[in-house]
Design a protein around this motif. Sequence first.
Motif, mmCIF file in Angstrom:
data_model
loop_
_atom_site.group_PDB
_atom_site.id
_atom_site.type_symbol
_atom_site.label_atom_id
_atom_site.label_comp_id
_atom_site.label_asym_id
_atom_site.label_seq_id
_atom_site.Cartn_x
_atom_site.Cartn_y
_atom_site.Cartn_z
ATOM 1 N N LEU C 28 0.887 -1.221 -0.197
ATOM 2 C CA LEU C 28 0.130 -0.121 0.052
ATOM 3 C C LEU C 28 0.833 1.202 -0.221
ATOM 4 C CD1 LEU C 28 -2.949 -0.811 2.542
ATOM 5 C CD2 LEU C 28 -2.864 -1.241 0.148
ATOM 6 N N GLU C 32 -2.910 5.150 0.658
ATOM 7 C CA GLU C 32 -3.910 3.928 0.859
ATOM 8 C C GLU C 32 -4.057 3.539 2.462
ATOM 9 O OE1 GLU C 32 -3.310 2.344 -3.584
ATOM 10 O OE2 GLU C 32 -2.019 1.565 -2.027
ATOM 11 N N ASP C 35 -6.308 5.773 4.266
ATOM 12 C CA ASP C 35 -7.587 5.454 3.888
ATOM 13 C C ASP C 35 -8.018 4.332 4.579
ATOM 14 O OD1 ASP C 35 -7.652 7.489 1.976
ATOM 15 O OD2 ASP C 35 -7.439 6.444 0.178
ATOM 16 N N THR C 39 -11.214 3.682 7.896
ATOM 17 C CA THR C 39 -12.381 2.733 7.922
ATOM 18 C C THR C 39 -12.050 1.863 8.606
ATOM 19 O OG1 THR C 39 -11.396 1.492 6.051
ATOM 20 C CG2 THR C 39 -12.997 3.500 5.452
ATOM 21 N N SER C 230 -9.079 -4.311 2.114
ATOM 22 C CA SER C 230 -10.391 -4.089 1.484
ATOM 23 C C SER C 230 -11.428 -5.180 2.178
ATOM 24 C CB SER C 230 -10.594 -4.006 0.235
ATOM 25 O OG SER C 230 -10.247 -5.453 -0.353
ATOM 26 N N GLU C 231 -11.024 -6.343 2.805
ATOM 27 C CA GLU C 231 -12.061 -7.394 3.213
ATOM 28 C C GLU C 231 -11.887 -7.180 4.959
ATOM 29 O OE1 GLU C 231 -13.763 -9.154 1.462
ATOM 30 O OE2 GLU C 231 -12.972 -8.415 -0.229
ATOM 31 N N ILE C 233 -13.712 -4.711 6.842
ATOM 32 C CA ILE C 233 -15.015 -4.342 7.154
ATOM 33 C C ILE C 233 -15.996 -5.710 6.912
ATOM 34 C CG2 ILE C 233 -16.935 -2.971 6.183
ATOM 35 C CD1 ILE C 233 -15.379 -1.075 7.654
ATOM 36 N N PRO C 234 -15.860 -6.243 5.767
ATOM 37 C CA PRO C 234 -16.578 -7.479 5.199
ATOM 38 C C PRO C 234 -16.470 -8.538 6.428
ATOM 39 C CG PRO C 234 -15.670 -6.396 3.250
ATOM 40 C CD PRO C 234 -15.256 -5.904 4.305
ATOM 41 N N GLU C 236 -15.556 -8.174 9.507
ATOM 42 C CA GLU C 236 -16.162 -7.797 10.746
ATOM 43 C C GLU C 236 -17.736 -7.842 10.628
ATOM 44 O OE1 GLU C 236 -14.202 -6.831 13.129
ATOM 45 O OE2 GLU C 236 -15.665 -6.447 14.749
#
Lengths: 253, 253, 253
Positions: C28, C32, C35, C39, C230-231, C233-234, C236
């Motif tokens: 990253l 990034e 970012d 989140t 990117s995974e 949040i999913p 969680e």
Amino acid sequence: MNYTLTQIPERTDKPRQSGLTMVMDKGLSLREVEDFLSTSAQHADIIKLGWATSYVTPNLKAKIAIYQDAGIPVYFGGTLFEAFVVRNQFDDYRRLLDEFNLSYAEVSDGSIDMLQDDKCEYIRQLATQVTVLSEVGSKDESKIIPPYKWIQLMKSELEAGAWKVIGEAREGGTVGLFRASGEVRQGLVEEILTQIPSEKILWEAPQKEQQVWFVKLLGANVNVGNIAPSEVIPLETIRLGLRGDTFTHFLDK
Amino acid sequence: MNYTLTQIPERTDKPRQSGLTMVMDKGLSLREVEDFLSTSAQHADIIKLGWATSYVTPNLKAKIAIYQDAGIPVYFGGTLFEAFVVRNQFDDYRRLLDEFNLSYAEVSDGSIDMLQDDKCEYIRQLATQVTVLSEVGSKDESKIIPPYKWIQLMKSELEAGAWKVIGEAREGGTVGLFRASGEVRQGLVEEILTQIPSEKILWEAPQKEQQVWFVKLLGANVNVGNIAPSEVIPLETIRLGLRGDTFTHFLDK
Amino acid sequence: MNYTLTQIPERTDKPRQSGLTMVMDKGLSLREVEDFLSTSAQHADIIKLGWATSYVTPNLKAKIAIYQDAGIPVYFGGTLFEAFVVRNQFDDYRRLLDEFNLSYAEVSDGSIDMLQDDKCEYIRQLATQVTVLSEVGSKDESKIIPPYKWIQLMKSELEAGAWKVIGEAREGGTVGLFRASGEVRQGLVEEILTQIPSEKILWEAPQKEQQVWFVKLLGANVNVGNIAPSEVIPLETIRLGLRGDTFTHFLDK
């Protein structure tokens, strides 16, 4: 590099003639391009704006300028060349390259039927204007080109003025050089290499296993392409023997 | 568009009733949302905050506002609706939509068993408050709904007040409209289309091959959904016949 | 959380001893990383800089500082430890950890052959300097370790001073704990759990189906790793029963 390790294979320096990494941008934003360059500018040699994504990409001139300011040339994917040719707009295409200040272009016939003589003529004409990459191999997985034919095509396109010839794989890595499963057509690659110098070929190899296979066969400085922006750093570790897959490949036995 | 090509199919204009692209956001940061909009605002019609990711997403109101300020409505994934219903918190759900200033909502029964009469009653109630999308199809790949039943469900949900009905596929594209392999259940789609107008259906189609299949069947202005943010530009080229897969589809023969 | 739902399983709080999410950063950019933290900082417990990507990552000290300033420790992937060891540069590796201000390190033997006594000695030495995670399992899919051997290895490494033992899966999730198809080696996991406390194990589980399987077996607060940024949040939502796959798992029957 951030620290010193022994027995790391030597990489070529920019501007590279071998050891090239061609990266596919299929719609990055300007800020994403900046992010990419902040990590990978040193490892990326040339950017392809995938197929005809440039048609619908906002801020196109600004994007091209960001890459070029970082010393990395940009070209439109071959499908865009084909889109102009099939519409009898080749002259528009030549003007387009100038309008967008591009010094590289791709000639391909992955989506349309084109006589090889005509393809070579396009290469000859564009080579007077820009550096040409020409691509061999169909995007149609049912069209299998035998190895001797790949060699004939590659030879005639290099003779017509192509700087490098590209072995087709698509974004996914499932046609041309590869079977639908992504597996390398090994015999094809080996037969090509008996006739065409490795440094004249840029192998599309979007999948990790494909990159590993080419690095093991041809070393750290193989030319590979269709690399996703986020995979440029991982690819560099594969080249250097610093990922599990090639870990022992460059070590003294 | 950045240049002119002949024989490009005409796209509908915003606000679209057909040719919709529904995008799934499963946790983007605010800056990633800005990046996405800078490339794709023109091509994205509606944003789904995937399933119940909104529960754990920071800065949720700010995120929704960024999308809405760009003229793109936002809705919570149907799984969140179901999470409230199964806990007997439907009134809380209605208040939630107002609290987050949402004018769209999804009604689904992909993860729970719900009588069709009850589902239609939820649609009727929510339709007094927001624009409703209702989804047909289970997330459970072992539950195969026969085509005549898909048609009955879609008809009754449109009659209850749904703006569009969504054909289920999940984020991965492996249930509902599709087999576990991702292959389209072609007979199912064709039978549905004998009874339900195409513009009333939004087909979840996260995989490229699925998008290609729907564009070839229904044209550039088919409604598709569950598109990853980074795939909106590629999808637009598929719609326009500017990617290998649909390259010859819109050309004069 | 953005709203209130009943029957949500309780999550542990930071600093977590169980319920850990280990995230893999394979290159990253600094922005990034920002970012990602905006989140997911609350849901990410520890960052692995994948294998030896740190060798070719620019701005490495700045990146590590951003994570650490957010209260999230960082460590180098085990392949980097192995790269130093196989070159007889272990002392350099110890200095490297100090130079980059790291308080965690991984000991593994996924790419090289190492006597178990030697591995435990490395753990003992590093444990005087940093918190050690040790990894069991080969990156070579042809090397199948029987369950009783996994247990012996894990026990001896915990006794040598490892804070947690990691079950190997690679970035893709196709070796070690998993078959080449990505399917969990269920009997192996269950047998390990008869002897090793669940909270002492961090299961690499990059694929969604693997995360679902572990959450169903061990609950919301299972330790999992090799999660793509990117995974997080999913993941969680899977832990909380708010994605289709675990939707009914935590509900009162």
